[in-house]
Design an enzyme around this catalytic site. Structure first.
Site, PDB file in Angstrom:
ATOM      1  CB  CYS A  55      -0.976  -0.033   1.167  1.00 49.23           C
ATOM      2  SG  CYS A  55      -2.211  -1.307   0.883  1.00 49.23           S
TER       3      CYS A  55
HETATM    4  P1  NAD Z   1      -5.146  -8.587  -3.156  1.00 51.25           P
HETATM    5  O1  NAD Z   1      -4.300  -8.544  -4.373  1.00 51.25           O
HETATM    6  O2  NAD Z   1      -4.682  -9.317  -1.943  1.00 51.25           O
HETATM    7  O3  NAD Z   1      -6.572  -9.182  -3.538  1.00 51.25           O
HETATM    8  C1  NAD Z   1      -7.327  -8.810  -4.663  1.00 51.25           C
HETATM    9  C2  NAD Z   1      -8.213  -9.993  -5.039  1.00 51.25           C
HETATM   10  O4  NAD Z   1      -9.135  -9.581  -6.041  1.00 51.25           O
HETATM   11  C3  NAD Z   1      -7.450 -11.177  -5.624  1.00 51.25           C
HETATM   12  O5  NAD Z   1      -7.768 -12.349  -4.910  1.00 51.25           O
HETATM   13  C4  NAD Z   1      -7.936 -11.261  -7.085  1.00 51.25           C
HETATM   14  O6  NAD Z   1      -7.971 -12.569  -7.578  1.00 51.25           O
HETATM   15  C5  NAD Z   1      -9.326 -10.667  -6.941  1.00 51.25           C
HETATM   16  N1  NAD Z   1      -9.928 -10.154  -8.175  1.00 51.25           N
HETATM   17  C6  NAD Z   1      -9.363  -9.415  -9.159  1.00 51.25           C
HETATM   18  N2  NAD Z   1     -10.280  -9.109 -10.092  1.00 51.25           N
HETATM   19  C7  NAD Z   1     -11.451  -9.661  -9.703  1.00 51.25           C
HETATM   20  C8  NAD Z   1     -12.774  -9.684 -10.232  1.00 51.25           C
HETATM   21  N3  NAD Z   1     -13.092  -9.072 -11.371  1.00 51.25           N
HETATM   22  N4  NAD Z   1     -13.725 -10.354  -9.564  1.00 51.25           N
HETATM   23  C9  NAD Z   1     -13.429 -10.987  -8.413  1.00 51.25           C
HETATM   24  N5  NAD Z   1     -12.204 -10.995  -7.851  1.00 51.25           N
HETATM   25  C10 NAD Z   1     -11.230 -10.331  -8.483  1.00 51.25           C
HETATM   26  O7  NAD Z   1      -5.445  -7.060  -2.790  1.00 51.25           O
HETATM   27  P2  NAD Z   1      -5.620  -6.418  -1.343  1.00 51.25           P
HETATM   28  O8  NAD Z   1      -4.296  -6.307  -0.672  1.00 51.25           O
HETATM   29  O9  NAD Z   1      -6.749  -7.077  -0.643  1.00 51.25           O
HETATM   30  O10 NAD Z   1      -6.037  -4.927  -1.748  1.00 51.25           O
HETATM   31  C11 NAD Z   1      -7.289  -4.654  -2.321  1.00 51.25           C
HETATM   32  C12 NAD Z   1      -7.501  -3.159  -2.318  1.00 51.25           C
HETATM   33  O11 NAD Z   1      -7.600  -2.673  -0.973  1.00 51.25           O
HETATM   34  C13 NAD Z   1      -6.372  -2.339  -2.953  1.00 51.25           C
HETATM   35  O12 NAD Z   1      -6.929  -1.229  -3.591  1.00 51.25           O
HETATM   36  C14 NAD Z   1      -5.543  -1.887  -1.768  1.00 51.25           C
HETATM   37  O13 NAD Z   1      -4.826  -0.711  -2.019  1.00 51.25           O
HETATM   38  C15 NAD Z   1      -6.619  -1.661  -0.731  1.00 51.25           C
HETATM   39  N6  NAD Z   1      -6.162  -1.790   0.656  1.00 51.25           N
HETATM   40  C16 NAD Z   1      -5.344  -2.825   0.991  1.00 51.25           C
HETATM   41  C17 NAD Z   1      -4.936  -2.975   2.322  1.00 51.25           C
HETATM   42  C18 NAD Z   1      -4.006  -4.089   2.724  1.00 51.25           C
HETATM   43  O14 NAD Z   1      -3.537  -4.056   3.851  1.00 51.25           O
HETATM   44  N7  NAD Z   1      -3.687  -5.045   1.885  1.00 51.25           N
HETATM   45  C19 NAD Z   1      -5.421  -2.095   3.306  1.00 51.25           C
HETATM   46  C20 NAD Z   1      -6.286  -1.063   2.910  1.00 51.25           C
HETATM   47  C21 NAD Z   1      -6.660  -0.914   1.579  1.00 51.25           C
HETATM   48  C1  UGA Z   2      -0.605   0.896   5.982  1.00 45.89           C
HETATM   49  C2  UGA Z   2      -1.315   1.830   6.963  1.00 45.89           C
HETATM   50  O1  UGA Z   2      -0.636   1.797   8.225  1.00 45.89           O
HETATM   51  C3  UGA Z   2      -2.781   1.423   7.139  1.00 45.89           C
HETATM   52  O2  UGA Z   2      -3.429   2.409   7.937  1.00 45.89           O
HETATM   53  C4  UGA Z   2      -3.442   1.357   5.760  1.00 45.89           C
HETATM   54  O3  UGA Z   2      -4.790   0.935   5.857  1.00 45.89           O
HETATM   55  C5  UGA Z   2      -2.680   0.381   4.878  1.00 45.89           C
HETATM   56  O4  UGA Z   2      -1.301   0.836   4.747  1.00 45.89           O
HETATM   57  C6  UGA Z   2      -3.235   0.278   3.500  1.00 45.89           C
HETATM   58  O5  UGA Z   2      -3.707   1.216   2.920  1.00 45.89           O
HETATM   59  O6  UGA Z   2      -3.126  -0.811   3.008  1.00 45.89           O
HETATM   60  P1  UGA Z   2       0.429  -1.541   6.159  1.00 45.89           P
HETATM   61  O7  UGA Z   2       1.111  -1.161   4.900  1.00 45.89           O
HETATM   62  O8  UGA Z   2      -0.336  -2.820   6.201  1.00 45.89           O
HETATM   63  O9  UGA Z   2      -0.612  -0.407   6.585  1.00 45.89           O
HETATM   64  O10 UGA Z   2       1.468  -1.590   7.385  1.00 45.89           O
HETATM   65  P2  UGA Z   2       2.327  -0.447   8.162  1.00 45.89           P
HETATM   66  O11 UGA Z   2       2.503  -0.873   9.551  1.00 45.89           O
HETATM   67  O12 UGA Z   2       1.810   0.917   7.927  1.00 45.89           O
HETATM   68  O13 UGA Z   2       3.743  -0.604   7.473  1.00 45.89           O
HETATM   69  C7  UGA Z   2       4.020  -0.115   6.181  1.00 45.89           C
HETATM   70  C8  UGA Z   2       5.520  -0.103   5.965  1.00 45.89           C
HETATM   71  O14 UGA Z   2       6.120   0.959   6.668  1.00 45.89           O
HETATM   72  C9  UGA Z   2       6.222  -1.378   6.449  1.00 45.89           C
HETATM   73  O15 UGA Z   2       7.208  -1.757   5.515  1.00 45.89           O
HETATM   74  C10 UGA Z   2       6.835  -0.954   7.756  1.00 45.89           C
HETATM   75  O16 UGA Z   2       7.959  -1.715   8.093  1.00 45.89           O
HETATM   76  C11 UGA Z   2       7.201   0.472   7.436  1.00 45.89           C
HETATM   77  N1  UGA Z   2       7.362   1.302   8.622  1.00 45.89           N
HETATM   78  C12 UGA Z   2       6.358   1.451   9.506  1.00 45.89           C
HETATM   79  C13 UGA Z   2       8.570   1.946   8.814  1.00 45.89           C
HETATM   80  O17 UGA Z   2       9.504   1.820   8.009  1.00 45.89           O
HETATM   81  N2  UGA Z   2       8.737   2.722   9.905  1.00 45.89           N
HETATM   82  C14 UGA Z   2       7.767   2.908  10.786  1.00 45.89           C
HETATM   83  O18 UGA Z   2       7.996   3.676  11.735  1.00 45.89           O
HETATM   84  C15 UGA Z   2       6.525   2.251  10.593  1.00 45.89           C
END
Ligand code: NAD
Ligand code: UGA
Length: 446
Positions: A279
């Site tokens: 992310c």
């Molecule tokens: P991911 O890659 O883990 O999962 C996405 C899933 O969607 C996959 O399993 C894929 O097969 C499926 N997919 C793709 N196209 C599809 C379709 N047409 N129909 C059904 N399934 C389909 O992604 P993620 O990490 O869960 O992230 C999803 C979104 O949420 C991203 O925009 C990301 O930025 C956001 N987000 C992620 C996190 C996180 O911590 N991973 C946190 C907050 C927001």
């Molecule tokens: C981050 C945000 O913290 C979440 O709030 C958000 O929802 C998410 O992105 C998202 O949009 O997916 P995440 O990436 O899962 O969450 O984990 P973090 O703990 O934020 O770590 C992100 C990266 O920053 C890691 O590589 C971590 O090691 C690094 N980090 C974190 C640092 O280098 N220094 C720090 O002080 C903290």
């Protein structure tokens, strides 16, 4: 409510399982048949603390997984889009978002009754209104705001803490084209007590998500830039500097009973080997690219990315300081995932660090409490030895490089106490006591 969740990755699966746990009937949809089968067997395809237990409790009761999106839309009243939104090198890649919107739109063509579609994926401002909504209208032949609603409900979970974060959110942001679109999303979260719900338009909801992640990335790069200056100055340790900064009343509150409370944000104000994950890097890149496209250069966020890219090289430099050549030097890599408590390797700083060490001819042993299998896939064909324990990884090491902040790495001083000769310990997270080792190197210290 009857809810469909499109995409069963980190966000989609956690959302599905947690909403089912809160009493909703959930159908989660993925294009990946193997994932769907695994979920239906009660086995999460990802590692996330507490997820397996909740999945087992709900699967076949209030939760099912399917590849049939048409059917899923037909039996639900609200759909959340949670597919991936990667960065394609130039801009956000909306391929999966568009395809999900097209499929939902097609299913809506024959569905009777009102339906709400909300985007949960992180998408650049304007995507929900100007990409998703028109696709839904075109494919369904129906009208947004009349036959269906459109909303934006960004997700703020942190990997490794995903279930806890989802079940006890700090805020719920709900964007919508109208009140009905917002109300239906709010109803999803009725059983999440004491949480602030922010209602707004879709573009603002999208922007809140980017602003939140961009701020975290900025704090990390700020700390790393200062850490690099400290290292060059000599005689100044970034850890001491940041302890002083954290003590300010802006960061540490003194409670009436005399205790001190230090908010979590201070954890992002510390130097290390840089941010990774699926992310922060891709979201900052997408925002910078988006700003550029509309003629708003993002100078600060560009610098945030540049500082981050150079940070893994710093780790390598600290190892190199101690060896004329890294050829055949035994290096233990501790931590492979981008952060602790997850097996997610996406954009982990471990990847460029290991690649550089391999290029320099080092012999690598690696250990991560949960991410070894994922790392083995990435580095298949190399001679890295993946170890089953911390002890095995550090045995005979000439250099120990700590990349992920796993709690168990705090055992390192005890484990290395009797090692002869003593290895050089390179602390990429500044989580260890620098006085506990004979030979210690850390980011932000000279
Ligand atoms: P991911 O890659 O883990 O999962 C996405 C899933 O969607 C996959 O399993 C894929 O097969 C499926 N997919 C793709 N196209 C599809 C379709 N047409 N129909 C059904 N399934 C389909 O992604 P993620 O990490 O869960 O992230 C999803 C979104 O949420 C991203 O925009 C990301 O930025 C956001 N987000 C992620 C996190 C996180 O911590 N991973 C946190 C907050 C927001
Ligand atoms: C981050 C945000 O913290 C979440 O709030 C958000 O929802 C998410 O992105 C998202 O949009 O997916 P995440 O990436 O899962 O969450 O984990 P973090 O703990 O934020 O770590 C992100 C990266 O920053 C890691 O590589 C971590 O090691 C690094 N980090 C974190 C640092 O280098 N220094 C720090 O002080 C903290």
């Amino acid at each position: 409510m009857n809810v469909s969740v499109i995409g069963t990755g980190y966000v989609g699966l956690v959302t599905s399982v947690c909403l089912a746990e809160r009493g909703h009937r959930v159908v989660c949809v993925d294009v990946d048949q193997a994932k769907v089968e695994q979920i239906n067997r009660g086995l999460p395809p990802i590692y996330e603390r507490g997820l397996e237990e909740l999945l087992r409790r709900n699967i076949g009761v209030r939760l099912e997984a399917t590849t049939d999106i048409h059917n899923a839309i037909g039996q639900t009243e609200l759909s959340l889009i949670a597919v991936g939104t990667p960065f394609d090198g130039r801009r956000i890649d909306l391929t999966y978002i568009k395809s999900a919107a097209e499929q939902i739109g097609t299913a809506l063509r024959t569905k009777a009754g009102y339906h709400l579609v909300a985007v949960k994926s992180t998408v650049v401002p304007g995507t929900t209104d100007h990409v998703v909504l028109p696709l839904l209208e075109t494919m369904s032949g129906k009208k947004a705001g009349v036959d269906f609603g459109v909303g934006m409900n960004p997700e703020f979970l942190t990997e490794g803490e995903a279930v806890e974060d989802f079940m006890h959110p700090d805020r719920i942001v709900i964007g919508g084209i109208d009140k009905v679109s917002q109300d239906l999303q709010a109803a999803l979260y009725e059983d999440f007590p004491d949480v602030q719900i922010i209602r707004t338009n879709n573009k603002t909801a999208e922007m809140i998500k980017y602003a939140s992640n961009a701020l975290l990335a900025t704090l990390i790069s700020f700390s790393n830039e200062l850490g690099n200056l400290c290292a060059a100055l000599g005689g100044v340790d970034i850890v001491d500097v940041m302890t002083g900064v954290h003590s300010s009343r802006y960061f540490t509150m003194r409670l009436p009973n005399g205790d001190c409370y230090t908010p979590l944000i201070t954890s992002f104000l510390g130097a290390g080997c840089g941010f990774g994950g699926s992310c922060l890097p891709k979201d900052v890149k997408a925002l910078v690219a988006h700003g550029g496209q509309i003629d708003v250069p993002m100078h600060l966020l560009n610098a945030v990315l540049q500082i981050n890219e150079r940070q893994t090289v710093r780790v390598l430099d600290l190892v190199k300081k101690h060896f004329p050549s890294l050829h055949r030097v035994q290096v233990a890599i501790l931590g492979l995932a981008f952060r602790p408590d997850t097996n997610d390797m996406r954009e982990s700083p471990a990847i460029p660090i290991i690649q550089s060490l391999l290029q320099e001819g080092a012999s690598i042993r690696a250990y991560d409490p949960v991410a070894n299998p994922e790392a083995e896939n990435i580095f298949s064909g190399t001679e890295i030895r993946f170890c089953g324990s911390l002890r095995e990884a550090v045995e005979g090491a000439q250099a120990v490089v700590l990349i992920t902040r796993w709690e168990e790495f705090k055992q390192l001083p005890d484990l290395l106490a009797d090692a002869t000769p003593q290895p050089v310990v390179v602390d990429g997270r500044r989580m260890l006591d620098k006085h506990a080792f004979a030979r210690y190197e850390g980011i932000g210290l000279s």
